[in-house]
Write a protein that holds these residues in place. Sequence first.
Motif, short mmCIF file in Angstrom:
data_model
loop_
_atom_site.label_atom_id
_atom_site.label_comp_id
_atom_site.label_asym_id
_atom_site.label_seq_id
_atom_site.Cartn_x
_atom_site.Cartn_y
_atom_site.Cartn_z
N ASP A 190 0.22 -7.07 -23.18
CA ASP A 190 -0.56 -7.21 -21.64
C ASP A 190 -2.11 -7.36 -21.76
OD1 ASP A 190 1.03 -7.91 -19.47
OD2 ASP A 190 1.56 -5.93 -18.88
N GLN A 191 -2.64 -8.08 -22.46
CA GLN A 191 -3.88 -7.98 -22.73
C GLN A 191 -4.94 -8.39 -21.69
OE1 GLN A 191 -5.38 -9.59 -26.66
NE2 GLN A 191 -3.58 -8.88 -27.51
N ASN A 192 -4.22 -9.25 -20.70
CA ASN A 192 -5.02 -9.77 -19.53
C ASN A 192 -4.74 -8.81 -18.39
OD1 ASN A 192 -6.55 -11.78 -18.12
ND2 ASN A 192 -4.65 -12.61 -17.43
N VAL A 193 -4.43 -7.68 -18.55
CA VAL A 193 -4.03 -6.73 -17.49
C VAL A 193 -5.29 -5.68 -17.40
CG1 VAL A 193 -2.57 -4.70 -16.39
CG2 VAL A 193 -1.66 -7.10 -17.18
N LEU A 194 -5.90 -5.51 -16.53
CA LEU A 194 -6.93 -4.44 -16.36
C LEU A 194 -6.40 -3.19 -15.94
CD1 LEU A 194 -9.89 -4.10 -16.51
CD2 LEU A 194 -10.03 -4.53 -13.94
N PHE A 195 -5.44 -3.11 -14.92
CA PHE A 195 -4.84 -1.85 -14.63
C PHE A 195 -3.60 -2.07 -13.76
CE2 PHE A 195 -7.87 -2.89 -11.00
CZ PHE A 195 -7.13 -2.75 -9.87
N TYR A 196 -2.83 -1.16 -13.44
CA TYR A 196 -1.38 -0.88 -12.72
C TYR A 196 -1.84 -0.19 -11.51
CZ TYR A 196 0.29 -2.66 -17.13
OH TYR A 196 0.43 -3.31 -18.26
N PHE A 197 -1.24 -0.50 -10.29
CA PHE A 197 -1.55 0.07 -9.25
C PHE A 197 -0.12 0.21 -8.39
CE2 PHE A 197 -2.56 -0.40 -4.51
CZ PHE A 197 -3.14 0.97 -4.28
N LYS A 198 0.17 1.28 -7.66
CA LYS A 198 1.25 1.35 -6.89
C LYS A 198 0.98 2.12 -5.65
CE LYS A 198 5.08 2.74 -9.11
NZ LYS A 198 6.19 3.51 -9.70
N GLN A 199 1.46 1.62 -4.58
CA GLN A 199 1.20 2.37 -3.36
C GLN A 199 2.24 2.29 -2.38
OE1 GLN A 199 -0.80 0.11 0.11
NE2 GLN A 199 -2.67 1.44 -0.52
N ALA A 200 2.98 3.46 -2.12
CA ALA A 200 3.88 3.70 -1.38
C ALA A 200 3.57 4.22 0.02
CB ALA A 200 4.92 4.94 -2.02
N ILE A 201 4.07 3.83 1.05
CA ILE A 201 3.85 4.30 2.33
C ILE A 201 4.70 5.56 2.78
CG2 ILE A 201 3.62 3.84 4.93
CD1 ILE A 201 3.49 0.92 4.14
N THR A 202 4.11 6.68 2.91
CA THR A 202 5.16 7.88 3.09
C THR A 202 4.98 8.29 4.64
OG1 THR A 202 2.71 9.34 2.79
CG2 THR A 202 4.21 8.72 1.01
N GLY A 203 4.51 7.65 5.43
CA GLY A 203 4.51 7.86 7.01
C GLY A 203 3.63 6.69 7.62
N PRO A 204 3.95 6.54 8.93
CA PRO A 204 5.15 6.95 9.88
C PRO A 204 6.52 6.63 9.38
CG PRO A 204 4.06 5.37 11.04
CD PRO A 204 3.32 5.45 9.65
N ALA A 205 7.37 7.14 9.92
CA ALA A 205 8.95 6.77 9.50
C ALA A 205 9.17 5.55 9.55
CB ALA A 205 9.71 7.50 10.33
N ARG A 206 8.68 4.81 10.42
CA ARG A 206 9.02 3.16 10.67
C ARG A 206 8.45 2.59 9.37
NH1 ARG A 206 4.71 0.39 12.31
NH2 ARG A 206 2.74 1.75 13.27
N LEU A 207 7.44 2.92 8.53
CA LEU A 207 7.14 2.31 7.75
C LEU A 207 7.60 2.94 6.11
CD1 LEU A 207 3.63 1.46 8.93
CD2 LEU A 207 5.44 -0.09 8.65
N ALA A 208 7.86 4.22 6.32
CA ALA A 208 7.83 4.90 5.10
C ALA A 208 8.97 4.29 4.22
CB ALA A 208 8.41 6.42 5.61
N GLY A 209 8.57 4.33 2.72
CA GLY A 209 9.58 3.89 1.73
C GLY A 209 9.12 2.54 1.23
#
Length: 453
Positions: A217-236
Amino acid sequence: MKLNKTLFISGILAATLASGSAYAAVSQQEADKLGNSLTPIGAEKAGNGDTIPAWDGGMTSSPSGYKNDGIYINPFPDDKELFRIDQSNVDQYADKLSPGQVKMIKKYDDYFIPVYKTRRTAAYPQSVYDLAKENSTKTNLIPSGNGMENYADGIPFPVPQNGLEVIWNHITRYRGGSVTRNVGQVTPTADGNYSVVRFQDELTWRVALADYNPDEDQNVLFYFKQAITGPARLAGNVLLVHETINQVKEPRRAWVYNAGQRRVRRAPQVAYDGPGTAADGLRTSDNFDMYNGSPDRYDWELVGKKEMYIPYNSYELVDRNLKYDQIVKAGHINQELTRYELHRVWHVRATLKSGERHIYATRDFYVDEDTWQASVIDHYDGRGELWRVAEAHAMQFYDHNIPWYAIEVLYDTLSGRYIALGLTNEEENPYQFGVERNSREYTPAALRRAGTR
């Protein structure tokens, strides 16, 4: 040495502007300025003989009273506001503000810039300084400018020769190697009503993975993960990004997990002017972290260097005694809680290339010399009208030697709305640095495991 009223241009910058863009690493003679006349990452070490002091190493120890718990206290509680820039005197200080800052002051009667003593608190770990010195003589931009050669980690261009190198310094700057943060985002209506969207972000640089393999993975700079934890309608719902360095050769890899559908899908829209997550149309994907992603749609001009009032040492905005209602106001955040200081910035102008598409036709970047962080960005639409103004309220994470942002704010001067992200006052465990991560945690298969309500 005191700067003139508009621009300071170093010898190497003057030569570059005269001869066109340069894509070569600097000479050893230029690199030897790092740690001498320049700070280890390329800022002018000297002050201006007036309000900007010399850099003395930055703030490398925590203030008395800090409990090493990630709840950052103000190390300068006795500092008093020196003066404020408002509608009564903005023209007097306009040469040290961006046009966007001036427009905000003139648009809102209660918007002002409180100016404090300049404190050059920026400091990085010694390993970051060592990498900057090493990169300065070996790292090059590829001919298109959309990637780098001989680069693995750290600030690639501490002695920048063109505007694109300044932008790459912002994109690649050190943010702790591996970090988890719990933050809030708000998009108030014009009358100030808002709800909070909460995120858990994970950012891990490839070289910081526990199972790092330099041959993969030499062309990858970083890994990013973003989880929505609220409000309930978007969580998960979860977003996963593998940030590639050369995104023309290999576009950013992005996937989203939709909790309602329990499905993982590719997300090519998470780039350029694609909509920002839960942002109510108030930011683009590349507005996150002030600016991110591939620079290939713009021509980049290094306008020069100037002194400017920028948000700095913004510890009041992370005060745990504050509620979001005290920060979030109609039209803009509560400026009583902000702090601005006079610092030197690199001014870079991005102009949309002929035939390319983006909602921003021009962007003016003002990048702090001590951190390589974008501090203020003015965004212009296709008609040439100043549209959005971004401000990053910087602070030093003094227990880890990491400059970053307390919050980012992007103002829409046409609609009267804005987005503020990175709020931590009401969040548990806001920042954790040095979290050990493995590459298997950043695979599409891992999204479903992370995306639970």
